[in-house]
Write a protein that holds these residues in place. Sequence first.
Motif, PDB file in Angstrom:
ATOM      1  N   UNK A  81       2.965  -8.280  11.363  1.00 19.14           N
ATOM      2  CA  UNK A  81       3.732  -7.297  10.603  1.00 19.14           C
ATOM      3  C   UNK A  81       3.350  -7.373   9.135  1.00 19.14           C
ATOM      4  N   UNK A  82       3.140  -6.218   8.521  1.00 15.57           N
ATOM      5  CA  UNK A  82       2.953  -6.124   7.077  1.00 15.57           C
ATOM      6  C   UNK A  82       4.288  -5.748   6.449  1.00 15.57           C
ATOM      7  N   UNK A  83       4.753  -6.554   5.511  1.00 14.42           N
ATOM      8  CA  UNK A  83       5.972  -6.260   4.768  1.00 14.42           C
ATOM      9  C   UNK A  83       5.572  -5.964   3.324  1.00 14.42           C
ATOM     10  N   UNK A  84       5.852  -4.742   2.876  1.00 11.42           N
ATOM     11  CA  UNK A  84       5.516  -4.326   1.510  1.00 11.42           C
ATOM     12  C   UNK A  84       6.772  -4.449   0.670  1.00 11.42           C
ATOM     13  N   UNK A  85       6.771  -5.394  -0.250  1.00  9.78           N
ATOM     14  CA  UNK A  85       7.922  -5.622  -1.103  1.00  9.78           C
ATOM     15  C   UNK A  85       8.701  -6.851  -0.669  1.00  9.78           C
ATOM     16  N   UNK A  86       9.027  -7.713  -1.627  1.00  8.39           N
ATOM     17  CA  UNK A  86       9.756  -8.946  -1.330  1.00  8.39           C
ATOM     18  C   UNK A  86      11.084  -8.981  -2.065  1.00  8.39           C
ATOM     19  N   UNK A 109       8.563 -13.639  14.982  1.00 11.91           N
ATOM     20  CA  UNK A 109       7.411 -12.743  14.796  1.00 11.91           C
ATOM     21  C   UNK A 109       6.243 -13.595  14.287  1.00 11.91           C
ATOM     22  N   UNK A 110       5.128 -13.570  15.000  1.00  7.74           N
ATOM     23  CA  UNK A 110       4.086 -14.572  14.802  1.00  7.74           C
ATOM     24  C   UNK A 110       3.407 -14.617  13.460  1.00  7.74           C
ATOM     25  N   UNK A 111       3.150 -13.450  12.850  1.00  9.87           N
ATOM     26  CA  UNK A 111       2.378 -13.414  11.593  1.00  9.87           C
ATOM     27  C   UNK A 111       2.980 -12.336  10.710  1.00  9.87           C
ATOM     28  N   UNK A 112       3.379 -12.728   9.514  1.00  8.18           N
ATOM     29  CA  UNK A 112       3.941 -11.782   8.555  1.00  8.18           C
ATOM     30  C   UNK A 112       3.112 -11.822   7.283  1.00  8.18           C
ATOM     31  N   UNK A 113       2.568 -10.678   6.913  1.00  6.92           N
ATOM     32  CA  UNK A 113       1.805 -10.526   5.659  1.00  6.92           C
ATOM     33  C   UNK A 113       2.740  -9.884   4.642  1.00  6.92           C
ATOM     34  N   UNK A 114       3.046 -10.592   3.581  1.00  6.95           N
ATOM     35  CA  UNK A 114       4.021 -10.157   2.583  1.00  6.95           C
ATOM     36  C   UNK A 114       3.308  -9.839   1.279  1.00  6.95           C
ATOM     37  N   UNK A 115       3.460  -8.594   0.793  1.00  7.49           N
ATOM     38  CA  UNK A 115       2.731  -8.124  -0.387  1.00  7.49           C
ATOM     39  C   UNK A 115       3.713  -7.674  -1.457  1.00  7.49           C
ATOM     40  N   UNK A 168      -4.467  -0.494   0.664  1.00 10.20           N
ATOM     41  CA  UNK A 168      -3.533  -0.435   1.789  1.00 10.20           C
ATOM     42  C   UNK A 168      -4.252  -0.551   3.123  1.00 10.20           C
ATOM     43  N   UNK A 169      -5.462  -0.027   3.237  1.00  8.10           N
ATOM     44  CA  UNK A 169      -6.191  -0.131   4.509  1.00  8.10           C
ATOM     45  C   UNK A 169      -6.457  -1.584   4.862  1.00  8.10           C
ATOM     46  N   UNK A 170      -6.826  -2.380   3.867  1.00  6.41           N
ATOM     47  CA  UNK A 170      -7.082  -3.799   4.118  1.00  6.41           C
ATOM     48  C   UNK A 170      -5.803  -4.532   4.501  1.00  6.41           C
ATOM     49  N   UNK A 171      -4.703  -4.202   3.830  1.00  5.21           N
ATOM     50  CA  UNK A 171      -3.442  -4.861   4.150  1.00  5.21           C
ATOM     51  C   UNK A 171      -2.928  -4.465   5.534  1.00  5.21           C
TER      52      UNK A 171
END
Length: 318
Positions: A24-29, A45-51, A105-108
């Motif tokens: 999951x990509x999460x935009x905003x913390x 949830x196994x992998x969370x990418x936080x930007x 955004x494409x990379x994220x």
Amino acid sequence: MSRYARQTAVLGANAQPRLADARVLVIGAGGLAAPGLPYLVGAGVGHIRLVDADVVSLSNLHRQTLFRETDLGQPKTEVAGRRLADLNSDVRIEAVSTRMDPSNIAAFCEDVDLVLDCADSFAVSYIASDHCLQTGQPLISASVVGSDGYVGGFCGGKPGLRAVFPDLPDRLGSCDSDGVLGPSVGVIGSLQADMALAVLVGDRAPLGQLVTYDARSLRFGGFRFDSAPDPAPNPAFIAPCDIAAEDFLVDLRGSDEGGPPLPDAIRSTAAAFGAGGPAPTHHMRVVLACRSGLRAWQAAERLSQHWQGDIKLLALGD
């Protein structure tokens, strides 16, 4: 299984392996992510990418409950990553302290199963929706101003954000100008996590649905938009690195506003873009820039009434 037993009793025996494999990509913390992230991490949830490019400030603490006074001045993603790692060692937290824009955004979004838009920025929401509509990735997007908020499931085979919000109002509310209630953010952020978990385990019902919440009356509302027409992304947002030397570049910010400089831009206002206002030649592309993107959107609407060339928007941030 003792960690997830009560969750499995609701979602079914096959849900946990799907969540463990999910990315999951999460935009905003910030405020929306504060309830949502612990629930996703707690769910396994196994992998969370936080930007997020922001740092913790004192005005965040009434609603951004992942942070403490001792975290002031530190990057939000790094603090959140450390705190969430203590919650569930099964989950990998990939913390990225940078600003998301159309150039990255494409990379994220690469290799993720779902995008959670917690940025509470209309420019980021449109950028994420335009991308997910092309890739077919589900997008759970939300916003809260004052005591009111919404959360919706977009893309992933359903219409994008522009189908529900094709136009912007004359004025957009913001946490800075209108304030925001912490519990209202908590309600909407929790609904985001609920919708995300449903989609990740195979329930597509949240997609194509918008839920609204009014804290003053304690009422929920909403509607489905499964077959709503999806306008083309025009005008679309671009990143500062996409500016070309031959563009008709206009900076709509006041002289006292901060943010990245645009030394080659002409200065103007959104109201000036009527008949007889700034006008490019026919072969030029117009790029309209401001802090949030709202004034750029308004100027684009005024310009497009008497000029039919290519127009792009640029939200520069603070």
